[in-house]
Scaffold this active site. Structure first.
Site, PDB file in Angstrom:
ATOM      1  N   GLN A   1      33.384   4.939 112.760  1.00 24.02           N
ATOM      2  CA  GLN A   1      34.754   5.316 111.804  1.00 24.02           C
ATOM      3  C   GLN A   1      34.134   4.396 111.110  1.00 24.02           C
ATOM      4  O   GLN A   1      32.990   3.601 110.770  1.00 24.02           O
ATOM      5  CB  GLN A   1      35.553   3.652 112.806  1.00 24.02           C
ATOM      6  CG  GLN A   1      36.261   3.412 111.881  1.00 24.02           C
ATOM      7  CD  GLN A   1      37.383   2.963 113.062  1.00 24.02           C
ATOM      8  OE1 GLN A   1      37.264   0.952 113.049  1.00 24.02           O
ATOM      9  NE2 GLN A   1      38.659   2.782 113.900  1.00 24.02           N
TER      10      GLN A   1
ATOM     11  N   ASP B   1      39.949   2.249 119.282  1.00 28.01           N
ATOM     12  CA  ASP B   1      40.367   1.059 117.343  1.00 28.01           C
ATOM     13  C   ASP B   1      39.973  -0.510 117.893  1.00 28.01           C
ATOM     14  O   ASP B   1      40.473  -1.017 117.011  1.00 28.01           O
ATOM     15  CB  ASP B   1      41.140   2.115 116.626  1.00 28.01           C
ATOM     16  CG  ASP B   1      40.805   1.472 115.353  1.00 28.01           C
ATOM     17  OD1 ASP B   1      39.876   1.154 114.560  1.00 28.01           O
ATOM     18  OD2 ASP B   1      42.791   1.364 114.365  1.00 28.01           O
TER      19      ASP B   1
ATOM     20  N   SER C   1      40.597   0.202 108.364  1.00 23.39           N
ATOM     21  CA  SER C   1      39.968   1.399 108.554  1.00 23.39           C
ATOM     22  C   SER C   1      40.452   2.807 108.042  1.00 23.39           C
ATOM     23  O   SER C   1      41.567   2.590 107.467  1.00 23.39           O
ATOM     24  CB  SER C   1      40.886   1.925 110.433  1.00 23.39           C
ATOM     25  OG  SER C   1      40.637   1.029 111.249  1.00 23.39           O
TER      26      SER C   1
END
Length: 425
Positions: free
Chosen positions: A407, A335, A357
């Site tokens: 994502q 991430d 996110s």
């Protein structure tokens, strides 16, 4: 100008504010005074740079290509600095004095004085990423995680920390013959870095070959993050791979993240405000070694394609060969730079952006080592309705696809960004 006055001046240079006073004194003892008349060249295009320049008095202009916007960002003043560029010691621009000018020059032979050593660099220290992923058991299915003082944060708990710690909690509840093969996670609230995180594992399924877990991460009684993970006992089956690893330089041939930042903060071809910002961040502990495949002059305020390739691995050698640990570390690292590349085509000068996110999914295809080099290839095929979407592939050095990822993140233009504990939306 005596040594004390030079030290006082150097203490106001953004690049040097991360150094102890003893280092400033050593720099003050070796810098060379350089004086220029208006119109003199400090650096000529396509010629080597002697070292790092610090502007003491006067102004200089970086002469970029014709029509370059915001030339004020490339006007160097007192306390500004420049030196070796991103691609080495040769520049593709001139630096010219626009007034009488005095600089302090730190010759290339003394450039090592600008370096700092982090405690985490010591081989005797525990691998930092393992320290971050450590969980304290509170009950059979309950664990407590922390954000160590030397862990990367961005005003809030870093999303990869939540993914990695939650996966570690889930892995502790599954027999060691079953290894995670996919996870799906959802970011609900912003986490506070100064408060422990409680991870509760819910055992959804335990079969002969598969197990499923849900992990709820809480702070102040509120669920801030949810992870679903599926675990599988090793089995034989069909094998094929259509994905081909792109050709890239070997990681050993590329600059480290720290070397890249060092070159960015001294490069006059980058905006002054950006270089000053990077100078304040470079000394932060970073548990992942990153080598960007295509270094360029893009910043958070310049447009670039919505794609990225870089090699990464954990710093130091992980203490265990257990796949559970290595997959938790890869989940942590995944991430660091992901859906935010959806912003690349839309960046512009003066724009402030909130990127948060929403969800993060991973599929583990093969055994891997997180302390050996993995190539992360990221592409953002679309951004729409305030959301950016990105896909990723991780390859080992053999060219084997080991992880696939997706994502989605909220991308919004904002005047200011002030993270607070509460809902993201």
């Amino acid at each position: 100008m005596n040594t004390e006055s030079v030290v006082e001046f150097l203490g106001n240079v953004p690049l040097l504010q991360r150094l102890p006073s003893s280092s400033l004194k050593r720099i003050a003892e070796v810098v060379v005074f350089k004086r220029y008349e208006r119109g003199d060249y400090l650096v000529r295009k396509n010629q080597n740079v002697d070292g790092v320049y610090f502007l003491l008095e006067g102004e200089a202009q970086v002469l970029k290509s014709a029509g370059e916007e915001n030339s004020q960002q490339f006007l160097l003043k007192r306390f500004d600095f420049f030196g070796p560029g991103i691609f080495g010691d040769v520049y593709s621009a001139d630096v010219v004095a626009v007034s009488e000018l005095t600089c302090l020059l730190l010759m290339s032979d003394h450039r090592a004085l600008l370096e700092t050593k982090s405690v985490s660099d010591s081989d005797k220290e525990r691998c930092l990423v393992e320290h971050i992923l450590y969980l304290e058991p509170l009950d059979l299915n309950v664990f407590r995680g922390f954000t160590p003082p030397n862990a990367p944060t961005y005003g809030k708990v870093y999303g990869g920390q939540l993914v990695g710690q939650a996966l570690a909690a889930a892995s502790k509840s599954v027999e060691n013959m079953k290894i995670v093969h996919n996870l799906h996670s959802y970011f609900l609230l912003v986490g506070e870095i100064n408060i422990p995180i409680i991870f509760e594992v819910i055992r959804l399924r335990d079969g002969n070959n598969f197990a499923t877990r849900r992990v709820d991460a809480r702070q102040k009684g509120k669920t801030i993050f949810i992870l679903f993970a599926s675990f599988q006992r090793k089995q034989q089956g069909f094998i094929h791979q259509e994905s081909i690893m792109p050709h890239t330089p070997a990681p050993e041939m590329l600059l480290t993240r720290e070397e890249m930042l060092e070159r960015r903060i001294t490069d006059p071809l980058l905006p002054r405000d950006y270089r000053n910002k990077v100078a304040t961040e470079i000394n932060a502990s970073f548990p992942i070694d990153i080598r960007f495949c295509e270094p360029n002059y893009s910043t958070e305020q310049t447009k670039s394609p919505p794609r990225l390739k870089y090699w990464f691995r954990a710093k130091g050698k992980l203490s265990d060969d257990d796949q559970a640990l290595h997959r938790c570390v890869v989940a942590y690292a995944s991430d660091l730079i992901f859906a935010s590349i959806s912003l690349n085509p839309h960046r512009r000068e003066g724009m402030s952006v909130a990127a948060l996110s929403l969800d993060h999914s991973m599929w583990f295809h093969r055994p891997l080592r997180a302390d050996d080099w993995l190539l992360f290839v990221i592409v953002s095929p679309i951004a729409s309705e305030s959301r950016g979407f990105a896909t990723g592939k991780m390859f080992n050095r053999k060219g084997e696809l080991v992880v696939s990822l997706t994502q989605e993140a909220v991308l919004r233009e904002a005047v200011t960004i002030k993270p607070s504990f509460g809902a993201k939306l």
